[in-house]
Scaffold this active site. Structure first.
Site, short mmCIF file in Angstrom:
data_model
loop_
_atom_site.label_atom_id
_atom_site.label_comp_id
_atom_site.label_asym_id
_atom_site.label_seq_id
_atom_site.Cartn_x
_atom_site.Cartn_y
_atom_site.Cartn_z
N ASP A 27 34.77 -46.35 34.06
CA ASP A 27 33.74 -46.16 32.59
C ASP A 27 34.07 -47.62 31.90
OD1 ASP A 27 32.71 -45.11 30.87
OD2 ASP A 27 34.20 -44.94 29.77
N SER A 28 33.14 -47.82 30.85
CA SER A 28 33.40 -49.06 30.17
C SER A 28 34.68 -48.77 29.61
CB SER A 28 32.24 -48.85 29.30
OG SER A 28 32.13 -47.63 28.49
N TYR A 59 29.72 -50.58 26.46
CA TYR A 59 28.12 -50.63 27.27
C TYR A 59 27.03 -50.75 26.69
CZ TYR A 59 31.78 -52.57 31.33
OH TYR A 59 32.10 -52.45 32.42
N GLY A 60 26.89 -49.92 25.72
CA GLY A 60 25.54 -49.01 25.83
C GLY A 60 24.87 -49.76 25.06
N CYS A 90 30.59 -43.09 34.05
CA CYS A 90 29.95 -43.67 32.83
C CYS A 90 28.11 -43.29 32.84
CB CYS A 90 30.36 -45.52 32.54
SG CYS A 90 29.45 -46.29 31.20
N THR A 92 25.87 -44.96 31.35
CA THR A 92 24.99 -45.95 30.99
C THR A 92 25.18 -47.23 32.27
OG1 THR A 92 25.69 -46.08 28.84
CG2 THR A 92 25.61 -47.97 28.84
N GLU A 172 37.70 -44.31 21.44
CA GLU A 172 38.23 -44.98 22.05
C GLU A 172 39.22 -45.24 20.94
OE1 GLU A 172 38.06 -47.63 24.72
OE2 GLU A 172 36.14 -45.91 25.75
N CYS A 204 27.03 -39.25 27.91
CA CYS A 204 27.66 -39.60 27.96
C CYS A 204 29.50 -39.34 27.83
CB CYS A 204 27.60 -40.74 26.42
SG CYS A 204 28.77 -41.84 26.03
N HIS A 206 32.31 -39.73 26.77
CA HIS A 206 33.23 -39.85 25.81
C HIS A 206 32.86 -39.10 25.33
CE1 HIS A 206 33.30 -44.35 26.41
NE2 HIS A 206 34.38 -44.47 25.73
N1 DGL Z 1 30.83 -43.57 28.65
C1 DGL Z 1 29.81 -43.99 28.96
C2 DGL Z 1 28.72 -43.52 29.21
O1 DGL Z 1 29.06 -42.58 30.28
C3 DGL Z 1 29.39 -45.37 27.69
C4 DGL Z 1 29.93 -45.58 26.75
C5 DGL Z 1 29.57 -47.07 26.25
O2 DGL Z 1 30.33 -48.13 27.09
O3 DGL Z 1 28.69 -47.63 25.55
O4 DGL Z 1 27.34 -43.44 29.09
#
Ligand code: DGL
Length: 293
Positions: A27-28, A59-60, A90, A92, A172, A204, A206
């Site tokens: 994941d990011s 990453y979003g 992830c 994204t 985070e 997401c 997170h």
């Molecule tokens: N956990 C990631 C997802 O499922 C993205 C979080 C990010 O880096 O913006 O989209």
């Protein structure tokens, strides 16, 4: 921001991994641990190697190409560690990378990806209004557009798509239950509740860590759905298909080995203590190679 390196060519392929190799999860950041824990519960013998690209999270807000390159680098790292499969935990990263990765590695390294769990929300919604909370990049990708077209449109369910870039940094930094995080959740979710949404798809990885805060605010007004268990089942199916499922427990020091880029291991170990279920043994390490510094 560190420079994003070009994709690795698959010049020196790794020998095909055996069933006793770890499952690689990426994941990011640390959000994909919500998926890693579902996989650990569902597949109790497996050893898991988790890679969090915390040097580049979130990453979003990034461009499609940046996300594609960062994802390719991360998956390549898992491959070079000898993992038997990569789970892109992830939404994204999955949105822009799955086709490319599958084409690149072929049968030698199966790839499992994620898409927001819209289907069960559509099937169960009574108000016929559901909401998907995800990153802006996830909504630009084709995967989410496909599931809206396949499941929501034929059922005449309205899909409210919403984003909030503050949420990933709250997770985070270990602030899932803070007053600030709850205020930020209210900003994005009050309007969808006012428009009649009864299901919230956590698009997401997170966001499962925000479930408690969301439930504190909305009680049973919003039913939340995430992709964790579905991804664990899909991972099992793919491992079975490739004859890579581990049938006996292995000897390993810890079940869930986490690696992070950006020299964040020490700071994140305090956050992980609150996120990882106490029954799962884990460790955290900095990744020290040129690609991920
Ligand atoms: N956990 C990631 C997802 O499922 C993205 C979080 C990010 O880096 O913006 O989209």
């Amino acid at each position: 921001m560190s420079a994003i390196l070009p994709l690795y060519p698959l010049e020196n392929p790794m020998p095909k991994a055996q069933a006793d190799a770890p499952i690689g999860i990426f994941d990011s950041g640390i959000g994909g641990l919500s998926v890693a824990q579902e996989i650990a519960n569902y597949l109790p013998h497996e050893h898991i190697l988790y890679y969090a690209d915390t040097a580049h999270v979130p990453y979003g807000p990034r461009t499609d190409q940046e996300i594609r390159e960062l994802t390719a680098n991360a998956v390549e790292w898992l491959y070079r560690q000898g993992c038997k499969i990569a789970v892109v935990a992830c939404n994204t990263a999955s949105a822009f990378s799955l086709d490319y990765l599958r084409e690149h590695y072929g049968e030698s390294f199966p790839i499992v990806g994620l898409v927001p769990a819209l289907k069960p929300a559509v099937l169960q919604s009574k108000s016929k209004v559901v909401s998907v909370l995800a990153t802006p990049a996830t909504f630009r990708g084709k995967l989410i557009k496909d599931v809206i077209q396949r499941f929501a449109e034929p059922a005449q369910v309205e899909v409210l798509t919403v984003t909030n870039l503050e949420l990933v940094p709250f997770v985070e930094s270990g602030q899932c239950n803070s007053v600030e995080c709850k205020a930020s959740l209210k900003n994005v979710l009050d309007p969808i509740v006012a428009q009649g949404a009864d299901y919230l798809v956590l698009g997401c990885t997170h966001y499962p860590y925000l479930k408690q805060s969301i439930a504190d605010i909305y009680g049973d007004q919003l039913t939340m759905i995430d992709s964790g268990l579905a991804v664990a089942r899909q991972t099992a199916r793919i491992l079975i298909k490739h004859e890579l499922l581990l049938l006996q427990p292995l000897e390993y020091k810890v079940r869930l080995e986490c690696y992070v880029s950006g020299k964040n291991a020490e700071a994140l170990s305090f956050v992980l203590k609150h996120l990882i279920h106490e029954k799962i043994s884990w460790s955290i390490h900095d990744v020290v190679d040129k690609l991920h510094e």
